[in-house]
Scaffold this motif. Structure first.
Motif, mmCIF file in Angstrom:
data_model
loop_
_atom_site.group_PDB
_atom_site.id
_atom_site.type_symbol
_atom_site.label_atom_id
_atom_site.label_comp_id
_atom_site.label_asym_id
_atom_site.label_seq_id
_atom_site.Cartn_x
_atom_site.Cartn_y
_atom_site.Cartn_z
ATOM 1 N N ARG A 84 -5.892 -0.612 -14.006
ATOM 2 C CA ARG A 84 -4.732 -0.444 -13.916
ATOM 3 C C ARG A 84 -3.893 -0.796 -12.043
ATOM 4 O O ARG A 84 -3.002 -1.682 -11.852
ATOM 5 N N ILE A 85 -4.624 -0.005 -11.694
ATOM 6 C CA ILE A 85 -4.546 0.443 -10.567
ATOM 7 C C ILE A 85 -5.373 0.061 -9.467
ATOM 8 O O ILE A 85 -6.669 0.342 -9.921
ATOM 9 N N LYS A 86 -5.720 -0.149 -7.600
ATOM 10 C CA LYS A 86 -6.207 -0.139 -6.960
ATOM 11 C C LYS A 86 -6.167 1.068 -6.444
ATOM 12 O O LYS A 86 -4.827 1.638 -5.441
ATOM 13 N N ALA A 87 -7.242 2.242 -5.999
ATOM 14 C CA ALA A 87 -6.492 3.277 -5.343
ATOM 15 C C ALA A 87 -7.309 3.395 -4.994
ATOM 16 O O ALA A 87 -9.107 3.365 -4.442
ATOM 17 N N ILE A 142 0.880 -1.134 0.357
ATOM 18 C CA ILE A 142 0.347 -0.488 -0.047
ATOM 19 C C ILE A 142 1.484 1.129 0.148
ATOM 20 O O ILE A 142 1.733 1.209 0.553
ATOM 21 N N VAL A 143 0.832 1.973 -0.718
ATOM 22 C CA VAL A 143 1.201 3.571 -1.087
ATOM 23 C C VAL A 143 0.563 4.437 -0.795
ATOM 24 O O VAL A 143 -1.181 5.136 -1.069
ATOM 25 N N LEU A 157 -9.338 2.917 6.516
ATOM 26 C CA LEU A 157 -8.643 2.976 4.818
ATOM 27 C C LEU A 157 -8.256 1.535 4.222
ATOM 28 O O LEU A 157 -8.628 1.019 3.309
ATOM 29 N N GLY A 158 -7.706 2.523 4.091
ATOM 30 C CA GLY A 158 -5.451 1.575 3.131
ATOM 31 C C GLY A 158 -5.775 -0.279 4.048
ATOM 32 O O GLY A 158 -5.255 -0.878 2.503
ATOM 33 N N ASN A 159 -6.489 -0.413 4.921
ATOM 34 C CA ASN A 159 -6.511 -1.993 5.398
ATOM 35 C C ASN A 159 -8.205 -2.169 5.156
ATOM 36 O O ASN A 159 -7.660 -3.622 5.870
ATOM 37 N N LYS A 198 -1.413 -0.602 -3.718
ATOM 38 C CA LYS A 198 -2.504 -0.436 -3.960
ATOM 39 C C LYS A 198 -2.334 1.289 -3.613
ATOM 40 O O LYS A 198 -1.422 1.291 -2.856
ATOM 41 N N LEU A 199 -2.673 2.039 -3.746
ATOM 42 C CA LEU A 199 -2.984 4.049 -3.584
ATOM 43 C C LEU A 199 -3.815 4.739 -2.784
ATOM 44 O O LEU A 199 -5.167 4.438 -3.181
#
Length: 308
Positions: A147-150, A63-64, A207-209, A98-99
């Motif tokens: 392309r990404i999960k964000a 995660i970034v 949220l990120g997790n 993930k962004l």
């Protein structure tokens, strides 16, 4: 590995604390001159305008989090933000990271400001708002293309202990500290929401997790009954044992002061946010995470004053 790009700012430091306490000991802090927040933090010095540095900073990350704050200047925003986000999307796609993008409300239509939700219309009147709108579009175009999960974690104006980037604290708290009259941009009788930075960081980490939180916008938890400008001053004055004196800064004065104090000139185009009620609705977040405790405005102000 969970990585924070722009780790030294108001949100980045608090986010690092929460991630370490609740989610992972594998945290990479990225900035020009990163400093440890937790004993196990990995420090990564980087120029985030350099493609090779960004690629190396993201490599190995699950995660970034983007909490970077470029200089609050329109010319800088136009030059740096789109280039950085375009690069970051490519890098996250390459490394399957993930962004999580920490955002503000500048892209909303001015008519939405009295009651902002995640569904509010994006139609910015300001040039800085147009830059933010562009970034949101870039991120969700990449999401739509798979392309990404964000996700976007969006905050109202924020306030919190030990930060120097809160307009509220700059014009109210610091003036009262110096026994000066507190200042307020625009109308002092309009309600104005503010997000408490420790709450914002805790919610961003949550949220990120949370796997099902991705590919959408979230308003970060913000206390639901905002004070007016006068009431904000009274909250600080009461905790500081000062007189609650406040003067309104008219819009034309910001332009004049901006000749001498550039930051005030940069704020000029955002004054529409202070010329009407400003309510930031985070009920979507609270329905999804009903056990989250939002810090009240009185509690937040008390903590800021206690920490000096």
């Amino acid at each position: 590995m969970q990585t924070i790009l722009g780790s030294g700012g108001a949100i980045g430091v608090e986010l690092a604390k929460v991630l370490h306490q609740q989610y992972t000991k594998e945290i990479r802090l990225v900035s020009r001159n990163p400093e440890k927040v937790n004993p196990t933090d990995e420090l990564f010095a980087a120029d985030l305008s350099n493609a090779a540095d960004v690629d190396a900073a993201v490599a190995g990350s699950e995660i970034v989090y983007v909490t970077i704050g470029f200089e609050y200047k329109l010319s800088v925003w136009r030059e740096k933000w789109p280039t950085f986000i375009r690069l970051l999307i490519d890098v996250c796609a390459r490394h399957k990271a993930k962004l999580v993008f920490f955002d503000n409300v500048y892209m909303y239509d001015p008519k939405e400001i009295p009651h902002m939700t995640e569904e509010s219309k994006m139609n910015p009147s300001s040039e800085k708002g147009k830059v933010r709108h562009q970034l949101v579009d870039m991120i969700f175009e990449a999401v739509k293309a798979k392309r990404i999960k964000a996700l976007i974690a969006r905050s109202a104006d924020f306030y919190g202990p030990g930060i120097g980037t809160s307009m509220l604290q700059e014009t109210v708290y610091k003036n009262l500290q110096k026994d000066k009259t507190a200042q307020w941009i625009g109308g002092v009788n309009y309600k104005h929401s503010a997000t408490y930075t420790p709450d914002a960081a805790q919610a961003t980490a949550l949220l990120g997790n949370t796997p099902d939180a991705y590919d959408q916008v979230w308003h970060l938890p913000t206390y639901p009954d905002p004070p007016t400008g006068k009431q904000w001053v009274a909250l600080f004055a009461d905790q500081m044992h000062k007189k609650a004196k406040v003067s309104a800064i008219p819009k034309f004065m910001l332009k004049i002061l901006g000749w001498f104090i550039p930051i005030l000139g940069e704020v000029y185009e955002m004054t529409y946010q202070y010329e009407q009620p400003y309510f930031f609705d985070s009920s979507k977040f609270m329905k999804r995470f009903p056990d989250f405790k939002i810090t009240s405005y009185q509690e937040g102000v008390k903590e800021i004053v206690a920490q000096g």
